[in-house]
Design a protein around this motif. Structure first.
Motif, PDB file in Angstrom:
ATOM      1  N   PRO A 163     -85.362 -16.406  40.453  1.00 54.66           N
ATOM      2  CA  PRO A 163     -84.266 -15.379  40.372  1.00 54.66           C
ATOM      3  C   PRO A 163     -83.019 -15.714  40.424  1.00 54.66           C
ATOM      4  CG  PRO A 163     -85.644 -15.195  42.228  1.00 54.66           C
ATOM      5  CD  PRO A 163     -86.231 -16.639  41.632  1.00 54.66           C
ATOM      6  N   ALA A 164     -82.199 -14.850  39.787  1.00 52.26           N
ATOM      7  CA  ALA A 164     -80.586 -15.157  39.594  1.00 52.26           C
ATOM      8  C   ALA A 164     -80.155 -15.121  41.352  1.00 52.26           C
ATOM      9  CB  ALA A 164     -79.971 -14.400  38.651  1.00 52.26           C
ATOM     10  N   ARG A 165     -79.406 -16.150  41.453  1.00 50.86           N
ATOM     11  CA  ARG A 165     -78.286 -16.094  42.578  1.00 50.86           C
ATOM     12  C   ARG A 165     -77.381 -15.693  42.338  1.00 50.86           C
ATOM     13  NH1 ARG A 165     -82.115 -16.619  46.721  1.00 50.86           N
ATOM     14  NH2 ARG A 165     -83.515 -18.615  46.109  1.00 50.86           N
ATOM     15  N   SER A 166     -76.410 -15.914  41.435  1.00 46.35           N
ATOM     16  CA  SER A 166     -75.114 -15.534  41.209  1.00 46.35           C
ATOM     17  C   SER A 166     -74.780 -15.493  39.794  1.00 46.35           C
ATOM     18  CB  SER A 166     -74.106 -16.394  42.006  1.00 46.35           C
ATOM     19  OG  SER A 166     -74.446 -16.693  43.027  1.00 46.35           O
ATOM     20  N   TYR A 167     -73.978 -14.766  39.445  1.00 44.66           N
ATOM     21  CA  TYR A 167     -73.103 -14.843  37.901  1.00 44.66           C
ATOM     22  C   TYR A 167     -71.464 -14.842  37.916  1.00 44.66           C
ATOM     23  CZ  TYR A 167     -72.217 -14.219  33.063  1.00 44.66           C
ATOM     24  OH  TYR A 167     -71.584 -14.257  31.910  1.00 44.66           O
ATOM     25  N   TYR A 168     -70.822 -15.836  37.273  1.00 40.26           N
ATOM     26  CA  TYR A 168     -69.587 -15.891  37.379  1.00 40.26           C
ATOM     27  C   TYR A 168     -69.023 -15.534  35.949  1.00 40.26           C
ATOM     28  CZ  TYR A 168     -70.527 -18.092  41.804  1.00 40.26           C
ATOM     29  OH  TYR A 168     -71.261 -18.421  43.015  1.00 40.26           O
ATOM     30  N   PRO A 169     -68.547 -14.272  35.704  1.00 41.48           N
ATOM     31  CA  PRO A 169     -67.970 -13.840  34.471  1.00 41.48           C
ATOM     32  C   PRO A 169     -66.920 -14.493  33.860  1.00 41.48           C
ATOM     33  CG  PRO A 169     -67.571 -12.304  36.217  1.00 41.48           C
ATOM     34  CD  PRO A 169     -68.359 -13.313  36.840  1.00 41.48           C
TER      35      PRO A 169
ATOM     36  N   LYS B 155     -66.220 -17.689  34.190  1.00 46.78           N
ATOM     37  CA  LYS B 155     -66.691 -18.980  33.718  1.00 46.78           C
ATOM     38  C   LYS B 155     -67.931 -19.101  33.106  1.00 46.78           C
ATOM     39  CE  LYS B 155     -65.172 -21.777  37.441  1.00 46.78           C
ATOM     40  NZ  LYS B 155     -65.328 -22.550  38.658  1.00 46.78           N
ATOM     41  N   LYS B 156     -68.578 -17.820  32.776  1.00 43.46           N
ATOM     42  CA  LYS B 156     -69.754 -17.370  32.119  1.00 43.46           C
ATOM     43  C   LYS B 156     -70.860 -18.323  32.384  1.00 43.46           C
ATOM     44  CE  LYS B 156     -67.809 -14.866  28.508  1.00 43.46           C
ATOM     45  NZ  LYS B 156     -68.063 -14.358  27.145  1.00 43.46           N
ATOM     46  N   ILE B 157     -71.214 -18.596  33.746  1.00 43.46           N
ATOM     47  CA  ILE B 157     -72.127 -19.383  34.289  1.00 43.46           C
ATOM     48  C   ILE B 157     -73.220 -18.605  35.124  1.00 43.46           C
ATOM     49  CG2 ILE B 157     -71.313 -21.641  33.835  1.00 43.46           C
ATOM     50  CD1 ILE B 157     -70.463 -21.555  36.801  1.00 43.46           C
TER      51      ILE B 157
ATOM     52  N   THR C  42     -77.081 -24.497  37.613  1.00 42.50           N
ATOM     53  CA  THR C  42     -76.164 -23.593  36.958  1.00 42.50           C
ATOM     54  C   THR C  42     -76.329 -23.789  35.689  1.00 42.50           C
ATOM     55  OG1 THR C  42     -74.981 -23.956  39.000  1.00 42.50           O
ATOM     56  CG2 THR C  42     -73.842 -23.203  36.933  1.00 42.50           C
ATOM     57  N   ILE C  43     -76.316 -22.659  34.820  1.00 42.36           N
ATOM     58  CA  ILE C  43     -76.558 -22.705  33.415  1.00 42.36           C
ATOM     59  C   ILE C  43     -75.485 -21.955  32.713  1.00 42.36           C
ATOM     60  CG2 ILE C  43     -78.177 -22.328  31.448  1.00 42.36           C
ATOM     61  CD1 ILE C  43     -80.321 -22.650  33.298  1.00 42.36           C
ATOM     62  N   PRO C  44     -74.665 -22.341  31.770  1.00 42.57           N
ATOM     63  CA  PRO C  44     -73.898 -21.503  30.986  1.00 42.57           C
ATOM     64  C   PRO C  44     -74.564 -20.348  30.368  1.00 42.57           C
ATOM     65  CG  PRO C  44     -73.540 -23.573  30.497  1.00 42.57           C
ATOM     66  CD  PRO C  44     -74.765 -23.561  31.325  1.00 42.57           C
ATOM     67  N   VAL C  45     -74.223 -18.952  30.436  1.00 42.29           N
ATOM     68  CA  VAL C  45     -74.791 -17.820  29.851  1.00 42.29           C
ATOM     69  C   VAL C  45     -73.658 -16.670  29.572  1.00 42.29           C
ATOM     70  CG1 VAL C  45     -76.601 -16.039  30.246  1.00 42.29           C
ATOM     71  CG2 VAL C  45     -76.801 -17.989  31.434  1.00 42.29           C
ATOM     72  N   ASP C  46     -73.570 -16.548  28.207  1.00 45.80           N
ATOM     73  CA  ASP C  46     -72.470 -15.876  27.648  1.00 45.80           C
ATOM     74  C   ASP C  46     -72.685 -14.160  28.148  1.00 45.80           C
ATOM     75  OD1 ASP C  46     -71.243 -17.771  26.271  1.00 45.80           O
ATOM     76  OD2 ASP C  46     -72.494 -17.485  24.446  1.00 45.80           O
ATOM     77  N   GLU C  47     -73.796 -13.603  28.270  1.00 47.21           N
ATOM     78  CA  GLU C  47     -73.979 -12.212  28.748  1.00 47.21           C
ATOM     79  C   GLU C  47     -74.147 -12.405  30.205  1.00 47.21           C
ATOM     80  OE1 GLU C  47     -76.817 -10.005  26.237  1.00 47.21           O
ATOM     81  OE2 GLU C  47     -76.811 -12.013  25.073  1.00 47.21           O
ATOM     82  N   LYS C  48     -73.778 -11.071  30.762  1.00 44.83           N
ATOM     83  CA  LYS C  48     -73.776 -10.767  32.233  1.00 44.83           C
ATOM     84  C   LYS C  48     -75.367 -10.999  32.690  1.00 44.83           C
ATOM     85  CE  LYS C  48     -72.628  -7.767  35.928  1.00 44.83           C
ATOM     86  NZ  LYS C  48     -71.784  -6.500  36.325  1.00 44.83           N
ATOM     87  N   VAL C  49     -75.407 -11.798  33.863  1.00 43.22           N
ATOM     88  CA  VAL C  49     -76.893 -11.825  34.557  1.00 43.22           C
ATOM     89  C   VAL C  49     -76.503 -11.392  35.832  1.00 43.22           C
ATOM     90  CG1 VAL C  49     -78.378 -13.413  35.542  1.00 43.22           C
ATOM     91  CG2 VAL C  49     -77.481 -14.076  33.426  1.00 43.22           C
ATOM     92  N   ARG C  50     -77.705 -10.472  36.469  1.00 41.57           N
ATOM     93  CA  ARG C  50     -77.884  -9.797  37.707  1.00 41.57           C
ATOM     94  C   ARG C  50     -79.054 -10.422  38.418  1.00 41.57           C
ATOM     95  NH1 ARG C  50     -76.900  -6.982  33.054  1.00 41.57           N
ATOM     96  NH2 ARG C  50     -75.302  -5.426  33.007  1.00 41.57           N
ATOM     97  N   ALA C  51     -78.640 -10.035  39.877  1.00 40.26           N
ATOM     98  CA  ALA C  51     -79.385 -10.661  40.972  1.00 40.26           C
ATOM     99  C   ALA C  51     -80.759 -10.384  40.666  1.00 40.26           C
ATOM    100  CB  ALA C  51     -78.837 -10.284  42.212  1.00 40.26           C
ATOM    101  N   SER C  52     -81.388  -9.098  40.047  1.00 39.94           N
ATOM    102  CA  SER C  52     -82.715  -8.945  39.828  1.00 39.94           C
ATOM    103  C   SER C  52     -83.140  -9.749  38.474  1.00 39.94           C
ATOM    104  CB  SER C  52     -82.702  -7.474  39.744  1.00 39.94           C
ATOM    105  OG  SER C  52     -82.072  -7.096  38.425  1.00 39.94           O
ATOM    106  N   ASP C  53     -82.382 -10.522  37.857  1.00 38.32           N
ATOM    107  CA  ASP C  53     -82.955 -11.081  36.462  1.00 38.32           C
ATOM    108  C   ASP C  53     -83.571 -12.230  36.912  1.00 38.32           C
ATOM    109  OD1 ASP C  53     -81.459  -9.071  35.224  1.00 38.32           O
ATOM    110  OD2 ASP C  53     -80.077 -10.423  34.525  1.00 38.32           O
ATOM    111  N   LYS C  54     -84.696 -12.562  36.027  1.00 43.19           N
ATOM    112  CA  LYS C  54     -85.797 -13.908  36.219  1.00 43.19           C
ATOM    113  C   LYS C  54     -85.473 -14.495  34.917  1.00 43.19           C
ATOM    114  CE  LYS C  54     -88.725 -11.927  39.318  1.00 43.19           C
ATOM    115  NZ  LYS C  54     -88.265 -12.524  40.587  1.00 43.19           N
ATOM    116  N   LEU C  55     -85.529 -15.927  35.042  1.00 40.94           N
ATOM    117  CA  LEU C  55     -85.242 -16.874  34.104  1.00 40.94           C
ATOM    118  C   LEU C  55     -86.624 -17.621  33.920  1.00 40.94           C
ATOM    119  CD1 LEU C  55     -82.933 -19.663  33.259  1.00 40.94           C
ATOM    120  CD2 LEU C  55     -85.177 -20.354  33.862  1.00 40.94           C
ATOM    121  N   PHE C  56     -87.188 -17.516  32.464  1.00 42.62           N
ATOM    122  CA  PHE C  56     -88.614 -18.030  32.144  1.00 42.62           C
ATOM    123  C   PHE C  56     -88.288 -19.108  31.225  1.00 42.62           C
ATOM    124  CE2 PHE C  56     -89.100 -13.620  33.366  1.00 42.62           C
ATOM    125  CZ  PHE C  56     -90.355 -13.808  34.237  1.00 42.62           C
TER     126      PHE C  56
END
Length: 86
Positions: A1-7, A9-11, A61-75
């Protein structure tokens, strides 16, 4: 699950629950509000150091251009094995 998103820095920071994520892997980030974000891991960091892979239990920590939220999951997207030749 996502822990944090830093808009700025887009990470995004994710907790790796199983397996291994490697630089160059195809990933899918999904959540109820976010929808689906598909991309490739171009760079990744564990403990503020650039790494080639992250393993179960790591915060990555991974660069992601779009906003990621705490409920999001990475597959991890993996190719389907052809069982007909087994």
């Amino acid at each position: 699950p996502a822990r944090s998103y830093y808009p700025q820095k887009k990470i995004a920071v994710f907790y790796v629950e199983t397996g291994v994520i490697k630089k160059g892997d195809e990933i899918l980030i999904t959540g109820p509000t976010t929808g689906i974000i598909q991309g490739m891991v171009k760079s990744m960091f564990v403990d503020d150091k650039e790494v080639d892979e992250a393993r179960k239990g790591n915060l990555v920590t991974i660069p992601v251009d779009e906003k990621v939220r705490a409920s999001d999951k990475l597959f991890l997207i993996v190719a389907k094995r052809d069982e007909s030749h087994a």
